[in-house]
Design a protein around this motif. Sequence first.
Motif, mmCIF file in Angstrom:
data_model
loop_
_atom_site.group_PDB
_atom_site.id
_atom_site.type_symbol
_atom_site.label_atom_id
_atom_site.label_comp_id
_atom_site.label_asym_id
_atom_site.label_seq_id
_atom_site.Cartn_x
_atom_site.Cartn_y
_atom_site.Cartn_z
ATOM 1 N N ARG A 115 69.670 39.282 1.029
ATOM 2 C CA ARG A 115 68.743 40.073 1.846
ATOM 3 C C ARG A 115 68.111 41.262 1.216
ATOM 4 O O ARG A 115 66.716 41.189 0.902
ATOM 5 N N ALA A 116 68.944 42.045 0.326
ATOM 6 C CA ALA A 116 68.433 43.207 -0.286
ATOM 7 C C ALA A 116 67.804 42.993 -1.245
ATOM 8 O O ALA A 116 66.951 43.848 -1.685
ATOM 9 N N MET A 117 67.771 41.750 -1.978
ATOM 10 C CA MET A 117 66.797 41.623 -2.902
ATOM 11 C C MET A 117 65.576 40.953 -2.770
ATOM 12 O O MET A 117 64.825 40.703 -3.782
ATOM 13 N N CYS A 118 65.053 40.766 -1.528
ATOM 14 C CA CYS A 118 63.678 40.497 -1.146
ATOM 15 C C CYS A 118 62.595 41.367 -1.620
ATOM 16 O O CYS A 118 61.716 41.102 -2.041
ATOM 17 N N ARG A 119 62.931 42.689 -1.323
ATOM 18 C CA ARG A 119 61.833 43.814 -1.615
ATOM 19 C C ARG A 119 61.806 43.910 -2.848
ATOM 20 O O ARG A 119 60.535 44.206 -3.389
ATOM 21 N N PRO A 120 62.787 43.937 -3.974
ATOM 22 C CA PRO A 120 62.285 44.087 -5.420
ATOM 23 C C PRO A 120 61.546 43.108 -6.086
ATOM 24 O O PRO A 120 60.742 43.354 -6.593
ATOM 25 N N PHE A 121 61.714 41.763 -5.430
ATOM 26 C CA PHE A 121 60.908 40.820 -5.607
ATOM 27 C C PHE A 121 59.589 40.482 -4.842
ATOM 28 O O PHE A 121 59.011 39.515 -4.966
ATOM 29 N N ALA A 122 59.509 41.127 -3.788
ATOM 30 C CA ALA A 122 58.319 40.834 -2.869
ATOM 31 C C ALA A 122 58.585 39.448 -1.965
ATOM 32 O O ALA A 122 57.536 39.050 -2.052
ATOM 33 N N PHE A 123 59.803 38.874 -2.083
ATOM 34 C CA PHE A 123 59.953 37.524 -1.325
ATOM 35 C C PHE A 123 59.581 37.760 0.074
ATOM 36 O O PHE A 123 59.916 38.625 0.785
ATOM 37 N N SER A 124 59.072 36.661 0.431
ATOM 38 C CA SER A 124 58.569 36.817 1.948
ATOM 39 C C SER A 124 59.797 36.760 2.905
ATOM 40 O O SER A 124 60.802 36.017 2.604
ATOM 41 N N THR A 125 59.647 37.239 3.803
ATOM 42 C CA THR A 125 61.039 37.641 4.808
ATOM 43 C C THR A 125 60.267 37.191 6.016
ATOM 44 O O THR A 125 58.941 37.519 6.564
ATOM 45 N N PHE A 126 60.953 36.957 7.097
ATOM 46 C CA PHE A 126 60.466 36.584 8.455
ATOM 47 C C PHE A 126 61.541 37.472 9.620
ATOM 48 O O PHE A 126 62.639 37.527 9.231
ATOM 49 N N ALA A 127 60.675 38.229 10.505
ATOM 50 C CA ALA A 127 61.455 38.949 11.267
ATOM 51 C C ALA A 127 60.919 38.451 12.841
ATOM 52 O O ALA A 127 59.885 38.102 13.083
ATOM 53 N N VAL A 128 61.891 38.794 13.898
ATOM 54 C CA VAL A 128 61.453 38.386 15.209
ATOM 55 C C VAL A 128 61.590 39.960 15.753
ATOM 56 O O VAL A 128 62.373 40.932 15.434
ATOM 57 N N HIS A 129 60.697 40.196 16.862
ATOM 58 C CA HIS A 129 60.719 41.431 17.701
ATOM 59 C C HIS A 129 60.376 41.287 19.011
ATOM 60 O O HIS A 129 59.478 40.005 19.393
ATOM 61 N N LEU A 130 61.103 42.094 19.784
ATOM 62 C CA LEU A 130 60.836 41.939 21.491
ATOM 63 C C LEU A 130 60.503 42.945 22.055
ATOM 64 O O LEU A 130 60.831 44.074 21.785
#
Length: 276
Positions: A115-130
């Motif tokens: 997970r921590a590597m996604c931001r250096p590479f701008a990989f798409s992440t998916f989040a849920v909010h309530l």
Amino acid sequence: MDRKTRIAELIAQKRAEAAVPIPDERIPFIFNGVQVGHLLRQDALFLVRRFRFFEIREDALLFSAQDSAQASRRLAAVSQIFKAERKVFAWRDELLPVVPMHDLGRACTLAAIERAMCRPFAFSTFAVHLNPFTGDGRLWVAQRSFKKAIGPGYWDNCAAGMVPLNESFPSAMAREAYEEAGIEPGTIAFYFCSRHLISRPVHEGWMRENTILFNADVSDSFRPHNVDGEVEKFELMTPDDILDRMEAGLFTFESSLSILVGLAAKEGMPTELDLY
């Protein structure tokens, strides 16, 4: 200024902040001919010097692998190098999917990565909010633990979190609702409200996060309580109190967008942010 105007102005502000143009110092990250993100040119050169499965061509970093299993192993090796060189922050030991940059529904998983590597590479992440609303329109929000690596002490959604590898959006929302707010599965009915994309620079690199937002209607007896230690406290706030704190910069950027969209839906305002 009336509430709808405040909401509309804040949404316009956050909308602009959520769609930042990619600067020239970042170049595309291409996996087997498909763009999956982008990274700093200096990090691309760093990778090319250390791994034979990277090359730079036509101003893009090319990454190759025979299949998703090999790709995941190679990305794991890259991750360990980044960790050793202190090029990555807030290591999680949690795997997220690597998907094509414009795969908005996670239909095609190409590999897995820390997970921590996604931001250096701008990989798409998916989040849920309530957003849990009471009958009189107040909203339960949470203050993040002061021990959090990112945004300690800031105000946030009642429950929110990343969708890890091989988990559906509704399942992730139910899990996060329990872990962060003690909401037993099936005790409240949350429903899809909207979704939006955040693409902007952050301390860890570049956030490219797809947010799937759920609202819920809860009774006056509803009381969230934290289970996983990531929440300092919960508070039931009026929309105006939330807007006051938001304008003072006390909410995380991600939660601000989700809460504003949730409030807009409750006010009968348009909720499409057109961020895709």
